[in-house]
Design a protein around this motif. Structure first.
Motif, PDB file in Angstrom:
ATOM      1  N   MET A 172       0.760  -1.124   0.035  1.00 57.76           N
ATOM      2  CA  MET A 172      -0.034   0.039  -0.116  1.00 57.76           C
ATOM      3  C   MET A 172       0.947   1.283   0.077  1.00 57.76           C
ATOM      4  SD  MET A 172      -3.335  -1.017   0.122  1.00 57.76           S
ATOM      5  CE  MET A 172      -4.101  -2.540   0.603  1.00 57.76           C
ATOM      6  N   GLN A 173       0.526   2.192  -0.831  1.00 62.77           N
ATOM      7  CA  GLN A 173       0.984   3.355  -0.702  1.00 62.77           C
ATOM      8  C   GLN A 173       0.449   4.566   0.001  1.00 62.77           C
ATOM      9  OE1 GLN A 173       1.751   5.368  -4.611  1.00 62.77           O
ATOM     10  NE2 GLN A 173       3.766   6.028  -4.060  1.00 62.77           N
ATOM     11  N   ALA A 174       0.955   5.539   0.703  1.00 59.57           N
ATOM     12  CA  ALA A 174       0.148   6.481   1.458  1.00 59.57           C
ATOM     13  C   ALA A 174      -0.386   7.637   0.363  1.00 59.57           C
ATOM     14  CB  ALA A 174       1.266   7.260   2.265  1.00 59.57           C
ATOM     15  N   VAL A 175      -1.686   7.814   0.625  1.00 60.94           N
ATOM     16  CA  VAL A 175      -1.943   9.062  -0.170  1.00 60.94           C
ATOM     17  C   VAL A 175      -2.185  10.290   0.987  1.00 60.94           C
ATOM     18  CG1 VAL A 175      -4.125   9.885  -1.406  1.00 60.94           C
ATOM     19  CG2 VAL A 175      -3.315   7.719  -1.566  1.00 60.94           C
ATOM     20  N   ARG A 176      -1.473  11.270   0.660  1.00 63.36           N
ATOM     21  CA  ARG A 176      -1.286  12.403   1.659  1.00 63.36           C
ATOM     22  C   ARG A 176      -2.100  13.776   1.152  1.00 63.36           C
ATOM     23  NH1 ARG A 176       2.920  11.865   5.255  1.00 63.36           N
ATOM     24  NH2 ARG A 176       4.025   9.882   4.924  1.00 63.36           N
ATOM     25  N   ASN A 177      -2.565  14.270   2.050  1.00 65.07           N
ATOM     26  CA  ASN A 177      -3.157  15.664   1.796  1.00 65.07           C
ATOM     27  C   ASN A 177      -2.172  16.777   1.249  1.00 65.07           C
ATOM     28  OD1 ASN A 177      -4.018  18.559   2.422  1.00 65.07           O
ATOM     29  ND2 ASN A 177      -5.955  17.547   3.023  1.00 65.07           N
ATOM     30  N   PRO A 178      -2.353  17.297   0.232  1.00 60.67           N
ATOM     31  CA  PRO A 178      -1.275  18.203  -0.474  1.00 60.67           C
ATOM     32  C   PRO A 178      -0.888  19.439   0.380  1.00 60.67           C
ATOM     33  CG  PRO A 178      -3.463  18.423  -1.673  1.00 60.67           C
ATOM     34  CD  PRO A 178      -3.635  17.029  -0.704  1.00 60.67           C
TER      35      PRO A 178
END
Length: 465
Positions: A172-178
């Motif tokens: 899984m790859q982290a999806v971050r708030n820009p």
């Protein structure tokens, strides 16, 4: 420049000069500024010193006997372990030839005597800053290389075992708030058929999608925060979770950091959980058997000893009374000899069960009361939160219950039915004394009941001993 000011960045300096006065002067000045200073008076001593502990910078005089500064610097630069140490020449020689030779020997700077301490400090600090930046850059390069190697090998490993593994595997790859940089969800990078089956989706439908947070909301929402910690804090997460999926119900997973995300392995442990449950039930049954007297089906001596100690400690803290009744069957040997051991066993069983039934029905709100076979034909009744008067009443009820059984005993010199003698003792426990005092007191009361003709109870107030 104020010589008493403290520099933010300090370092270890090695001074090399054959004139002790020069060493002392420069050493005192640098120590006052907060540097860690070591001094030696010859080139050979300098080479030995740096091999023991490397300094950050070397201030090296040129004109020295036996081995001059040029030779010392050349020896340092020829050593792979020492060549990184910056050398600043400090000398009275002011000729251009001397300076050029100093740089050709490997020096990185040159200070002419007589020196100004401000100049020395400025040049030292310049080299220390360069060194720190080089170390940080090297560390950053190493970190990046290690991360790339880990990611590469991890992906290669996942690719090789992905489709053949019986366990579920995913990356899984982290999806971050820009704006904030906080992890908001995880995107599937790699997923094998086992994981796809758990999600009840095809692999194609999962790869590249944000599915984890929504999936966890149906199982255990707080798990999402733990997965975030894997990435942010490099924590390893390992645990069991319940999730009905076909014939499987329990799964175990291990998740580890992988780049800016994590890799997870999931194993079906339903069968193991079933075995653990069966084992737990078996252990509970064994524990029950270990505390039960096989013949009379009441608590055994081991159980009595443990419960007495437990109640003693609890009631000592609460300062509530504890009563103990010890009783045995009158003329039981004669009963055994006349009626036989099988009849004797049946007699013990009847008496034990009668007393157990009595104690259970006296007050349903007293689960701590205990009936135990103390040994042979002797029994014990433990009554927490019961004073001597209450214990005597229970003893009287026990005696009546045994009479009501009306078990014939024609060889008894007391009555023609089975009777018992009872000793009752009570006290408020104290952690300063052992519970043996309560047993001894009940034994003494039992002895008195026998001496006074049996088929009766006697009391002994331990608190008055």
């Amino acid at each position: 420049m104020n010589l008493d000011s403290q520099l933010e960045n300090k370092g270890t300096i090695l001074l090399v000069d054959d004139i002790p006065e020069n060493l002392q002067l420069l050493s005192d000045l640098l120590v006052r500024l907060g540097y860690n200073v070591r001094s030696v008076t010859s080139g050979r001593m300098a080479l030995k010193t740096v091999k023991v502990k490397c300094p950050d910078v070397i201030l090296l005089d040129i004109k020295m006997p036996e081995m001059d500064g040029y030779q010392v610097c050349q020896a340092l630069k020829a050593d792979e372990d020492l060549q990184h140490i910056p050398v600043i020449f400090i000398s009275a020689l002011d000729d251009v030839f001397d300076k050029v030779k100093a740089f050709e020997s490997g020096g990185i700077d040159y200070i002419t005597k007589p020196f100004q301490i401000e100049e020395v400090v400025a040049r030292l600090e310049n080299q220390l800053i360069i060194q720190r930046q080089q170390r940080l850059l090297k560390q950053e390069v190493n970190n990046r290389r290690e991360a790339e190697e880990i990611l590469y090998h991890s992906r290669a490993l996942l690719a090789s075992v992905l489709n053949s593994s019986l366990d579920g595997i995913a990356a899984m790859q982290a999806v971050r708030n820009p704006t904030t940089g906080n992890i908001e969800d995880f995107r599937c990078l790699v997923v094998n058929p086992v994981i796809a089956k758990v999600f009840e989706r095809s692999r194609e439908d999962l790869i590249g999608k944000l599915v984890l947070k929504r999936f966890l909301s149906h199982i255990e929402p707080e798990l999402f925060g733990h997965f975030v910690n894997i990435v942010e804090k490099s924590e390893t997460l390992e645990r069991d979770f319940y999730y009905p999926s076909g014939e499987s119900f329990w799964f175990h997973f291990v998740a580890v950091k992988l780049g800016d995300g994590f890799a997870i392995t999931i194993r079906d442990i339903t069968r193991r959980k079933q075995i653990e449950l069966a084992l737990q039930q078996a252990n509970q049954q064994l524990e029950l058997l270990a505390n039960l007297d096989a013949l009379t089906q009441v608590a055994n001596r081991r159980c009595f000893n443990n419960r007495l100690l437990q109640e003693w400690e609890e009631l000592a803290k609460e300062q509530y009374p504890l009563s103990l009744i010890i009783f045995d069957i009158d003329a039981f040997k004669s009963y055994n000899d006349y009626y036989g051991h099988l009849a004797g066993d049946d007699c013990l069983l009847q008496i034990a069960q009668a007393v157990y039934s009595l104690i259970r029905h006296l007050d349903v709100n007293r689960p701590a009361d205990l009936v135990a076979r103390y040994g042979g034909e002797e029994f014990a009744v433990l009554l927490p939160n019961t004073d001597l008067k209450g214990g005597a009443k229970v003893a009287e009820r026990i005696q009546e219950a045994i009479h009501d059984l009306a078990i014939p005993h024609i060889k008894s010199h007391v009555k023609d039915i089975v009777t018992v003698s009872l000793g009752v003792a009570a006290l408020i426990p104290s952690l300063e004394v052992k519970p043996d005092i309560l047993i001894a007191s009940a034994d003494k009361a039992l002895y008195e009941a026998k001496q006074q003709g049996r088929d009766q109870y006697c009391i002994n107030d331990c608190q008055k001993l």
